[in-house]
Design a protein around this motif. Structure first.
Motif, PDB file in Angstrom:
ATOM      1  N   UNK A 141       0.644  -1.370  -0.147  1.00  0.00           N
ATOM      2  CA  UNK A 141       0.134   0.006   0.191  1.00  0.00           C
ATOM      3  C   UNK A 141       0.844   1.396   0.024  1.00  0.00           C
ATOM      4  N   UNK A 142       1.842   1.217   0.431  1.00  0.00           N
ATOM      5  CA  UNK A 142       2.879   2.299   0.460  1.00  0.00           C
ATOM      6  C   UNK A 142       4.264   2.016  -0.070  1.00  0.00           C
ATOM      7  N   UNK A 143       5.167   2.958  -0.282  1.00  0.00           N
ATOM      8  CA  UNK A 143       6.492   2.972  -0.987  1.00  0.00           C
ATOM      9  C   UNK A 143       7.552   2.557   0.368  1.00  0.00           C
ATOM     10  N   UNK A 144       7.015   3.123   1.470  1.00  0.00           N
ATOM     11  CA  UNK A 144       7.760   2.684   2.677  1.00  0.00           C
ATOM     12  C   UNK A 144       7.779   1.147   3.023  1.00  0.00           C
ATOM     13  N   UNK A 145       6.589   0.540   2.824  1.00  0.00           N
ATOM     14  CA  UNK A 145       6.510  -0.611   3.056  1.00  0.00           C
ATOM     15  C   UNK A 145       7.583  -1.533   2.106  1.00  0.00           C
ATOM     16  N   UNK A 146       7.695  -0.982   0.885  1.00  0.00           N
ATOM     17  CA  UNK A 146       8.532  -1.821  -0.021  1.00  0.00           C
ATOM     18  C   UNK A 146       9.991  -1.554   0.151  1.00  0.00           C
ATOM     19  N   UNK A 147      10.355  -0.677   0.666  1.00  0.00           N
ATOM     20  CA  UNK A 147      11.935  -0.691   0.999  1.00  0.00           C
ATOM     21  C   UNK A 147      12.281  -1.169   2.247  1.00  0.00           C
ATOM     22  N   UNK A 148      11.163  -1.465   3.153  1.00  0.00           N
ATOM     23  CA  UNK A 148      11.420  -2.035   4.344  1.00  0.00           C
ATOM     24  C   UNK A 148      10.997  -3.554   4.185  1.00  0.00           C
ATOM     25  N   UNK A 149      10.817  -4.102   3.118  1.00  0.00           N
ATOM     26  CA  UNK A 149      10.030  -5.720   2.989  1.00  0.00           C
ATOM     27  C   UNK A 149      11.037  -6.467   3.477  1.00  0.00           C
ATOM     28  N   UNK A 150      12.337  -6.647   2.734  1.00  0.00           N
ATOM     29  CA  UNK A 150      13.339  -7.379   3.254  1.00  0.00           C
ATOM     30  C   UNK A 150      13.738  -7.428   4.747  1.00  0.00           C
ATOM     31  N   UNK A 151      13.902  -6.111   5.117  1.00  0.00           N
ATOM     32  CA  UNK A 151      14.098  -6.024   6.766  1.00  0.00           C
ATOM     33  C   UNK A 151      13.188  -6.596   7.636  1.00  0.00           C
ATOM     34  N   UNK A 152      11.801  -6.222   7.181  1.00  0.00           N
ATOM     35  CA  UNK A 152      10.740  -6.575   8.074  1.00  0.00           C
ATOM     36  C   UNK A 152      10.670  -8.085   8.014  1.00  0.00           C
ATOM     37  N   UNK A 153      10.826  -8.886   6.923  1.00  0.00           N
ATOM     38  CA  UNK A 153      10.628 -10.455   6.886  1.00  0.00           C
ATOM     39  C   UNK A 153      11.831 -11.045   8.007  1.00  0.00           C
ATOM     40  N   UNK A 154      13.100 -10.202   8.045  1.00  0.00           N
ATOM     41  CA  UNK A 154      14.238 -10.739   8.828  1.00  0.00           C
ATOM     42  C   UNK A 154      14.004 -10.462  10.391  1.00  0.00           C
TER      43      UNK A 154
END
Length: 217
Positions: free
Chosen positions: A52-65
């Motif tokens: 839903x936002x660009x912020x979630x995209x840049x953090x996607x891999x870190x969020x999973x980790x």
């Protein structure tokens, strides 16, 4: 995983890879969601459905980790909590540290972008809360129990140290994984120093782990 789930996972990975390439090539602020959709060859509606936002995209891999709680829940129920936490840390450390210079460059982009950087702190707090819940489930204690709270905080501290060990080890995947295993072995032999109450206050804990004062309250 069914065909539909497999296709969704591939589309999600394609979007993330495309977005990260654009963030590194032209900057986070300069990259638009429309550019990401076009280069990833997906419609903007599809892109916003996944992110839903660009912020979630840049953090996607870190969020999973950062999902130590999720990694802990994947471990066998009969596995001791400390062993399960060690396995969860090993799984997540690679994603936090990243594999190469591209990942390091992405971290610099996040550090220099106020909105994603602030959102990263929020995600950290959310996943810390989820880890407390996961530990509470396995230990049959309340999520606000001091043992649960401290175990969760220590686990995240160990995750960061393990991520540093992964990055500093270099070499292939096996060498980096061995560095984390060595770190976990060393941590379990440390005589850690914990903050102590003032001398003579007579405080301590009872059998249930609750704080007991000199008056016995």
């Amino acid at each position: 995983m069914g065909l539909r789930e497999l296709k969704a996972a591939r589309t999600r990975a394609q979007i993330i890879d495309t977005a990260l390439d654009l963030f590194l090539d032209q900057g986070y602020d300069e990259t638009t969601m429309e550019q990401i959709a076009a280069k990833a060859e997906v419609g903007t509606t599809t892109l916003y459905r996944y992110f839903p936002s660009k912020d979630l995209l840049i953090l996607a891999r870190l969020e999973e980790a950062m999902d130590l709680g999720g990694a802990l829940r994947e471990r066998p129920a009969e596995e001791p909590v400390d062993v399960a936490l060690g396995a969860a840390v090993r799984k997540c450390a690679q994603g936090v540290a990243g594999e190469d210079e591209r990942d390091a460059a992405l971290r610099r982009v996040i550090d220099n972008s106020p909105v994603p950087r602030a959102m990263l702190w929020d995600l950290g707090a959310r996943y810390a809360g989820d880890l407390k819940a996961a530990i509470a489930e396995r230990t049959h204690r309340p999520a606000d129990d001091l043992q649960v709270v401290m175990t969760a905080h220590i686990a995240y501290a160990v995750l960061q140290v393990a991520a540093d060990a992964w990055q500093e080890a270099g070499g292939d995947h096996a060498a980096r994984a061995a560095a984390i295993d060595g770190l976990l072995h060393r941590l379990n032999t440390l005589d850690l120093v914990l903050p102590a109450p003032p001398a003579g206050t007579g405080t301590g804990t009872d059998a249930d782990g609750r704080v007991r004062t000199a008056s016995g309250a």
